[in-house]
Design a protein around this motif. Sequence first.
Motif, PDB file in Angstrom:
ATOM      1  N   ASN B  99      63.718  56.246  25.748  1.00  0.00           N
ATOM      2  CA  ASN B  99      62.303  56.106  25.413  1.00  0.00           C
ATOM      3  C   ASN B  99      62.058  56.425  23.936  1.00  0.00           C
ATOM      4  O   ASN B  99      61.299  55.741  23.267  1.00  0.00           O
ATOM      5  N   VAL B 100      62.721  57.460  23.439  1.00  0.00           N
ATOM      6  CA  VAL B 100      62.518  57.847  22.040  1.00  0.00           C
ATOM      7  C   VAL B 100      63.176  56.837  21.104  1.00  0.00           C
ATOM      8  O   VAL B 100      62.611  56.458  20.076  1.00  0.00           O
ATOM      9  N   GLY B 103      61.322  53.477  20.054  1.00  0.00           N
ATOM     10  CA  GLY B 103      60.371  53.412  18.942  1.00  0.00           C
ATOM     11  C   GLY B 103      61.013  53.081  17.607  1.00  0.00           C
ATOM     12  O   GLY B 103      60.319  52.786  16.638  1.00  0.00           O
ATOM     13  N   ALA B 116      66.858  60.472  17.379  1.00  0.00           N
ATOM     14  CA  ALA B 116      66.128  60.723  18.629  1.00  0.00           C
ATOM     15  C   ALA B 116      66.480  62.094  19.196  1.00  0.00           C
ATOM     16  O   ALA B 116      65.598  62.847  19.630  1.00  0.00           O
ATOM     17  N   ARG B 148      58.743  60.492  20.511  1.00  0.00           N
ATOM     18  CA  ARG B 148      58.857  59.048  20.304  1.00  0.00           C
ATOM     19  C   ARG B 148      57.968  58.584  19.146  1.00  0.00           C
ATOM     20  O   ARG B 148      58.346  57.745  18.337  1.00  0.00           O
TER      21      ARG B 148
END
Lengths: 131, 363
Positions: B99-100, B103, B116, B148
Motif C-alpha cells: 500500500n505504501v 504511492g 516505504a 503512504r
Amino acid sequence: MVELTSSFELEFDALDQDHQKMVDQVNAIIKKIDAGNTDDCKALVADFVALSKRHFAREEALLVSVHYPDVEKHRKHHLDLNDKFDHMLEFAKMAPENDMACESLKKELVYFIMDDVITADLEFKDFLSQT
Amino acid sequence: MKGLLIHGVSHAYGDNKVLDKVAVVVPAGELVCLLGPSGCGKSTLLRLAAGLEVLQEGSIVIDDVTVASNTVHVEPENRHIGFMFQDYALFPHLNVLDNVIFGMVGSAADKARSRAMEMLDQVGMVDQASKHPHTLSGGQQQRVALARALAPEPKLLLLDEPFSGLDTNMRARIREETLGVLKEFGVATLMVTHDPEEAMFMADRIKILGSDGHILQAARPHEIYYHPKHEFVAKMFGLMNRFDSVVVNSQVETPLGSVAAPDMADGIKVQVLIRPEGIVLESHENASGTAVELLSTHLLGHDNIVRVRLASGSSSELYVRVHHAFEPELALGIKATIDSDYAFVFPLDVEEGGSSSLVKAAQ
Ligand SMILES: Nc1ncnc2c1ncn2[C@@H]1O[C@H](COP(=O)(O)OP(=O)(O)O)[C@@H](O)[C@H]1O
Ligand SMILES: [Fe+2]
Ligand SMILES: [Fe+2]
Ligand SMILES: [Mg+2]
C-alpha cells in the motif's frame, strides 16, 4: 526568512515596493532573533507596525482613487488586523525573556505579511491591472 | 515561497456558489487548518488544490509553480501532493508495505521499498508491513495512510477530516502522533475539519470558512478563541450565553456587570456573547456579583456545566463552566460575574429581535 517571489506581486509598483519594505523589516527582525539579539525587538516591531499602518493608509487611498468597488471591505480587513499588532508588540516585549515569545513573534510576522497583508491584497490585483 | 499559495479562488456547482474569493498561505513546515461547517466548501478547496476539480477562478501555486489558474491546469499526478482523506482508502488486496509502495509510482522498485519501510518505521508500523489492512485497527490503518501519503516526499500534504472515522480516544492519540510525524517531516500541510477542537490542537494557524464561502478570520488558535472577529467564529466552540444591550460610553451593561466595547459607537445595539467559562460563580461570604439560582449541574469529567438563572426573576438561563474547586451542591448564595477575556461584543443584526437567550453552537 521571507522571500517575495513573483506569485506574490501585485504588479503595481507603489504597493509592491511597500510590501517589499515590510518584508525587509520582517526579515530584519527574524535575523535579529535568530542571532539571539532580542533587545531591539520591541523597537523594530514598533517600526514594523508604524510602517504597516502607513502602508494601509496609502493603499486605501489608492483603492479609493481608482474606485475599487470593495474598498470598504478591504479597509475593514486592515482594521481587523489591529489586534495582531497588539499581539506582536506584546510578544516583542517578552522576547528577551521568553523563547516561546520569540518563536511566536517570528511565526506571527510571517503569516501576517504573507497571508494577512499580501495574499489578501492579491484580491484586487486583476482590478488594478485594468486601471 | 516553499509551500502553498491559494488566492482569489471562487467556485460554483451550477448556481450553487460554494467558495468566494478564498485565499490561503501554507508555508513549508506549517500546518494550516481550514475550519468550517459541513457543506461550506472545504473539500472543494482541497480537491481544487489537488487538481481533482478544475479551477474556475483564482490561482493555486505550489513551491512557486502555478499549478492552476485561468490558463494553467497541472494534472494531479504532476503536483507532488500527498492526500489523506476520511476513508483513508487503503487497498484491501495489498499488504501494508505494498500500500505504501503504491504511492511511489515512478521510483525504482528497491528504492521505493526501502523508502516505504523507512516511512513505516517513522509511523511505528514496520512490524505490520506484511499484514493486510482489514487485520489492522482504525488507528493503525490511519498510520499506514499517513506513511503512504508522505512516502513520495510530497511538497504539500492535504488532509480532509482525516480523523473523523476514529473513535474519541483513538482520535486524540492518533492526531497527536500525526502532528509529531508532520512536524518532523516539515511538509506544508493544509487540513480541513469541522471540529474546532481538532483545529485548535493541530494548527499553527486556523482559517475559518463561513457558510457563505468567505474566509471569516485567520489567526493563531489562541487568537481565534480569545479574540473572535465575527459572531460566527465566537459561536463555533460550543454553547454561548447571550445578553442583548446597547453601547453607552464604550461600555455595555449586562445583568452580570459591564463589558468594554472600545471600538463601538454609542447607541449601537449589540449582543454580548459569553463563553460558559466566562461566567464566574462564587459563593463565599464576601462574593460580589449578581445573585443567581442553581438549576442543574452536568459533570463532564474535566469540568462541570452548571445551569443557573438570575435570582432577580428574569427567566433566561445561563450555562456556566466550573472547575473542581466549585461544588454547586455545597454552595449557598451564588453570585455571578463576567470574566471579560471570554466575553465578546458584536453588533446585533437589525432585523433580529429577542432580549437575552442561550446560543447553540453553530455546529
Ligand atoms: N461534485 C459536486 N457537484 C455538485 N455539488 C457539489 C459537488 N461537491 C460538493 N457539492 C456541494 O458543494 C457544497 C460544498 O461541498 P463540500 O466542498 O464537500 O463541503 P465540505 O467539505 O465543507 O462539507 C455542498 O453544498 C455540496 O453539496
Ligand atoms: Fe497591501
Ligand atoms: Fe491590503
Ligand atoms: Mg468535506
